[in-house]
Design an enzyme around this catalytic site. Structure first.
Site, PDB file in Angstrom:
ATOM      1  N   GLY A 240       0.757  -1.243   0.000  1.00 25.75           N
ATOM      2  CA  GLY A 240       0.000   0.000   0.000  1.00 25.75           C
ATOM      3  C   GLY A 240       0.785   1.289   0.000  1.00 25.75           C
ATOM      4  O   GLY A 240       0.191   2.372  -0.103  1.00 25.75           O
ATOM      5  N   GLU A 275       3.970  -6.784   1.625  1.00 23.41           N
ATOM      6  CA  GLU A 275       3.539  -7.103   0.257  1.00 23.41           C
ATOM      7  C   GLU A 275       3.485  -5.848  -0.604  1.00 23.41           C
ATOM      8  O   GLU A 275       2.429  -5.484  -1.125  1.00 23.41           O
ATOM      9  CB  GLU A 275       2.134  -7.719   0.295  1.00 23.41           C
ATOM     10  CG  GLU A 275       2.001  -8.918   1.178  1.00 23.41           C
ATOM     11  CD  GLU A 275       0.547  -9.313   1.407  1.00 23.41           C
ATOM     12  OE1 GLU A 275      -0.364  -8.501   1.161  1.00 23.41           O
ATOM     13  OE2 GLU A 275       0.337 -10.443   1.832  1.00 23.41           O
ATOM     14  N   PRO A 276       4.598  -5.163  -0.770  1.00 25.39           N
ATOM     15  CA  PRO A 276       4.552  -3.940  -1.570  1.00 25.39           C
ATOM     16  C   PRO A 276       4.492  -4.254  -3.060  1.00 25.39           C
ATOM     17  O   PRO A 276       4.972  -5.301  -3.506  1.00 25.39           O
ATOM     18  CB  PRO A 276       5.886  -3.283  -1.233  1.00 25.39           C
ATOM     19  CG  PRO A 276       6.795  -4.435  -0.970  1.00 25.39           C
ATOM     20  CD  PRO A 276       5.958  -5.510  -0.343  1.00 25.39           C
ATOM     21  N   ARG A 278       3.230  -1.279  -5.840  1.00 26.14           N
ATOM     22  CA  ARG A 278       3.331   0.006  -6.534  1.00 26.14           C
ATOM     23  C   ARG A 278       4.650   0.731  -6.234  1.00 26.14           C
ATOM     24  O   ARG A 278       5.271   1.280  -7.136  1.00 26.14           O
ATOM     25  CB  ARG A 278       2.151   0.871  -6.084  1.00 26.14           C
ATOM     26  CG  ARG A 278       1.918   2.098  -6.896  1.00 26.14           C
ATOM     27  CD  ARG A 278       0.879   2.987  -6.216  1.00 26.14           C
ATOM     28  NE  ARG A 278      -0.343   2.320  -5.877  1.00 26.14           N
ATOM     29  CZ  ARG A 278      -1.459   2.326  -6.606  1.00 26.14           C
ATOM     30  NH1 ARG A 278      -1.499   2.991  -7.738  1.00 26.14           N
ATOM     31  NH2 ARG A 278      -2.535   1.689  -6.186  1.00 26.14           N
ATOM     32  N   ARG A 314      -6.286   3.133 -15.447  1.00 27.32           N
ATOM     33  CA  ARG A 314      -6.341   3.845 -14.163  1.00 27.32           C
ATOM     34  C   ARG A 314      -7.037   5.203 -14.229  1.00 27.32           C
ATOM     35  O   ARG A 314      -7.807   5.526 -13.310  1.00 27.32           O
ATOM     36  CB  ARG A 314      -4.937   3.986 -13.544  1.00 27.32           C
ATOM     37  CG  ARG A 314      -4.278   2.638 -13.223  1.00 27.32           C
ATOM     38  CD  ARG A 314      -3.013   2.787 -12.404  1.00 27.32           C
ATOM     39  NE  ARG A 314      -3.308   3.228 -11.063  1.00 27.32           N
ATOM     40  CZ  ARG A 314      -3.168   4.466 -10.622  1.00 27.32           C
ATOM     41  NH1 ARG A 314      -2.677   5.412 -11.406  1.00 27.32           N
ATOM     42  NH2 ARG A 314      -3.494   4.775  -9.392  1.00 27.32           N
ATOM     43  N   TYR A 318     -10.005   4.966 -11.585  1.00 24.15           N
ATOM     44  CA  TYR A 318      -9.752   5.544 -10.254  1.00 24.15           C
ATOM     45  C   TYR A 318      -9.660   7.065 -10.279  1.00 24.15           C
ATOM     46  O   TYR A 318      -9.168   7.660  -9.319  1.00 24.15           O
ATOM     47  CB  TYR A 318      -8.405   5.046  -9.698  1.00 24.15           C
ATOM     48  CG  TYR A 318      -8.216   3.556  -9.624  1.00 24.15           C
ATOM     49  CD1 TYR A 318      -9.067   2.750  -8.864  1.00 24.15           C
ATOM     50  CD2 TYR A 318      -7.139   2.956 -10.271  1.00 24.15           C
ATOM     51  CE1 TYR A 318      -8.849   1.385  -8.776  1.00 24.15           C
ATOM     52  CE2 TYR A 318      -6.922   1.588 -10.185  1.00 24.15           C
ATOM     53  CZ  TYR A 318      -7.782   0.807  -9.443  1.00 24.15           C
ATOM     54  OH  TYR A 318      -7.554  -0.527  -9.341  1.00 24.15           O
ATOM     55  N   CYS A 343     -14.073   3.591 -28.373  1.00 21.79           N
ATOM     56  CA  CYS A 343     -15.391   4.255 -28.469  1.00 21.79           C
ATOM     57  C   CYS A 343     -16.034   4.391 -27.091  1.00 21.79           C
ATOM     58  O   CYS A 343     -17.079   3.787 -26.804  1.00 21.79           O
ATOM     59  CB  CYS A 343     -16.286   3.463 -29.396  1.00 21.79           C
ATOM     60  SG  CYS A 343     -15.474   3.111 -30.936  1.00 21.79           S
ATOM     61  N   TYR A 372      -0.106  -1.580 -11.981  1.00 20.83           N
ATOM     62  CA  TYR A 372      -1.540  -1.676 -12.291  1.00 20.83           C
ATOM     63  C   TYR A 372      -1.817  -1.123 -13.690  1.00 20.83           C
ATOM     64  O   TYR A 372      -2.781  -0.381 -13.892  1.00 20.83           O
ATOM     65  CB  TYR A 372      -2.383  -0.933 -11.239  1.00 20.83           C
ATOM     66  CG  TYR A 372      -2.152  -1.433  -9.834  1.00 20.83           C
ATOM     67  CD1 TYR A 372      -2.768  -2.604  -9.391  1.00 20.83           C
ATOM     68  CD2 TYR A 372      -1.314  -0.755  -8.953  1.00 20.83           C
ATOM     69  CE1 TYR A 372      -2.552  -3.079  -8.097  1.00 20.83           C
ATOM     70  CE2 TYR A 372      -1.087  -1.226  -7.662  1.00 20.83           C
ATOM     71  CZ  TYR A 372      -1.708  -2.380  -7.247  1.00 20.83           C
ATOM     72  OH  TYR A 372      -1.494  -2.847  -5.982  1.00 20.83           O
TER      73      TYR A 372
HETATM   74  C1  LIG Z   1      -3.474  -8.170  -0.271  1.00 22.40           C
HETATM   75  C2  LIG Z   1      -2.680  -7.168  -1.010  1.00 22.40           C
HETATM   76  N1  LIG Z   1      -1.364  -7.066  -0.767  1.00 22.40           N
HETATM   77  C3  LIG Z   1      -0.595  -6.180  -1.438  1.00 22.40           C
HETATM   78  C4  LIG Z   1      -1.128  -5.323  -2.392  1.00 22.40           C
HETATM   79  C5  LIG Z   1      -0.204  -4.356  -3.085  1.00 22.40           C
HETATM   80  O1  LIG Z   1      -0.516  -3.053  -2.830  1.00 22.40           O
HETATM   81  P1  LIG Z   1       0.429  -1.852  -3.314  1.00 22.40           P
HETATM   82  O2  LIG Z   1       0.666  -2.007  -4.772  1.00 22.40           O
HETATM   83  O3  LIG Z   1      -0.348  -0.642  -3.023  1.00 22.40           O
HETATM   84  O4  LIG Z   1       1.689  -1.932  -2.533  1.00 22.40           O
HETATM   85  C6  LIG Z   1      -2.486  -5.380  -2.665  1.00 22.40           C
HETATM   86  C7  LIG Z   1      -3.093  -4.449  -3.628  1.00 22.40           C
HETATM   87  O5  LIG Z   1      -4.082  -3.821  -3.397  1.00 22.40           O
HETATM   88  C8  LIG Z   1      -3.289  -6.333  -1.967  1.00 22.40           C
HETATM   89  O6  LIG Z   1      -4.598  -6.441  -2.212  1.00 22.40           O
END
Ligand SMILES: Cc1ncc(COP(=O)(O)O)c(C=O)c1O
Length: 417
Positions: A240, A275-276, A278, A314, A318, A343, A372
């Site tokens: 996140g 779990e990065p 982005r 995106r 979003y 279109c 993404y």
């Molecule tokens: C469970 C989980 N972990 C990790 C991520 C990666 O998030 P980000 O790309 O914002 O680091 C996401 C994406 O929403 C997710 O759903």
């Protein structure tokens, strides 16, 4: 971290390669990724959190290109996957099974079986029926499913509502108030091992405060779980971390993030996973596109390009902002929109903005297109998906071929009747 895309002699370069030469060789629309930037971002995150020594499980959904994942595998990354497809992609790119966590609210039996056979590190479990399903699959296969229940800490990450996941109205995780009760249930099911706890509060988070708040809440639950279950040893704090999309936007620096969470997490004495996605790849990529037409409307110009919402969704999905740059540097601007050929009025990259004054045939780049972007691409309007190229220094290589018409119609047939 400085951008790998910069002007030299009036031309945009990706590391040491002229973007115009890549467009010439590989065609457009084209995704270009900087390998050095991906590696540097990973290292910066690992360094900021060195006190916690986390296992960094890269979120494969963000950019699942094999070359991107292989770069991260070589750095020692694990993977956070949300489908059997992502799991098998991660394995193929060289990420060891014992560094893979499997998230997602809708895991099928077939997917759980693949994961059990691969003997992955962890299932992050989103509901009680999912616990039952993992237990029965594991028992049938004679395997053990290591689990971390995803708890929903009910904090507001102050991000777009579609990428906010840690509030009680979201479909993700279980209510933190009921977490201990659900762990008790898990402890009674055969084939499961209580290995940890998981949280993920959302994406593109620019403020460290919601993380600190969520970490405080889950830390209390973790201490209790550690006391109850001797196998409890991991806390997965999700992804996140937000990046800079606009020039005036301050990203959430890994060091700021670390200062907010490390003091809360370190005393727990458990292995930290994160779990990065982005933050590692977002600003490592651009989408290169060629202007097909310049259409002059009464109040603005439309730069109609050969990339479209099927390549990068995106902006309409979003209301996301992406900077638009010219490949040949210019200080002249025009006011208007950058739109694709699809279109739909939602097919745009920029609306009502000062844009580089491009002419027909000129190249533009859509910045921050490493995350993404390709993974959300589709074939809408029967458009083949774009090609992907990786650069490192002066080297460049096609890492995914452009789709062809044959790719578009593969597997499709007309009934003989
Ligand atoms: C469970 C989980 N972990 C990790 C991520 C990666 O998030 P980000 O790309 O914002 O680091 C996401 C994406 O929403 C997710 O759903």
């Amino acid at each position: 971290m400085s951008s790998p895309f910069s002007y030299r002699g009036g031309q945009l370069f990706a590391e040491d390669v002229a973007v115009a030469s890549l467009a010439e060789q590989y065609g457009t629309p084209l995704f270009v990724y900087s390998r050095s930037h991906i590696r540097n971002q990973f290292r910066a995150l690992a360094a900021a959190l060195s006190d916690l020594k986390p296992l960094i499980c890269y979120a494969v959904k963000v950019n699942s290109n094999a070359a991107v994942m292989a770069t991260l595998a070589a750095e020692g990354a694990g993977a956070d996957v949300v489908s059997a497809g992502e799991l098998l992609r991660a394995r193929r790119a060289g990420i060891p099974a014992n560094r893979i966590s499997f998230a997602g609210v809708g895991k099928t039996e077939a997917e759980i079986e693949v994961a059990l056979k691969e003997d992955i590190l962890l299932f992050t479990v989103e509901s009680e029926p999912e616990l039952d399903r993992i237990s029965s699959c594991a028992t049938r296969l004679g395997r053990t499913g290591r689990i971390a229940i995803r708890v929903n800490p009910d904090v507001d990450p102050k991000t777009h509502k579609y990428i906010s996941t840690g509030k009680k109205e979201n479909k993700f995780g279980v209510d933190i108030q009921r977490a201990l009760q659900i762990y008790e249930r898990a402890a009674q099911l055969p084939g499961l091992e209580i290995a940890g706890l998981h949280m993920h509060i959302g994406s593109q988070i620019l403020d460290a405060q919601p993380y600190a708040e969520a970490a405080e809440k889950v830390a209390r639950v973790c201490s209790e779980l550690k006391a109850r279950y001797p196998t409890f040893r991991m806390l997965d704090i999700g992804g996140g971390i937000g990046i800079q999309y606009r020039p005036d936007q301050a990203p959430l620096l890994p060091t700021t993030f670390a200062s907010a969470v490390a003091p809360i997490l370190k005393p727990l004495g458990v292995q930290i996973l994160m779990e990065p996605g982005r933050v590692i790849v977002g600003n490592a990529g651009v989408l290169v596109t060629r202007v097909q037409y310049v259409k002059r409307g009464p109040s603005k110009q439309f730069l109609i390009v050969d990339a479209a919402m099927n390549d990068l969704i995106r902006p309409p999905l979003y209301q996301a902002h992406h900077e638009i740059g010219a490949v040949r540097e210019t200080s002249k601007t025009v006011f208007g929109d950058v739109v694709g050929p699809i279109c739909e009025s939602g097919d745009f990259f920029a609306l009502d903005r000062d844009l580089p004054a491009a002419q027909q045939g000129d190249l533009l780049v859509v910045h921050s297109a490493g995350a993404y972007a390709y993974t959300m691409a589709s074939n809408y309007n029967s458009r083949p998906r774009a090609a992907e190229v990786m650069v490192e220094g002066a080297r460049h290589e096609l890492v995914r071929e452009r789709e062809t018409f044959d790719d578009l119609v593969r597997g499709e047939h007309i009934p003989h009747w």
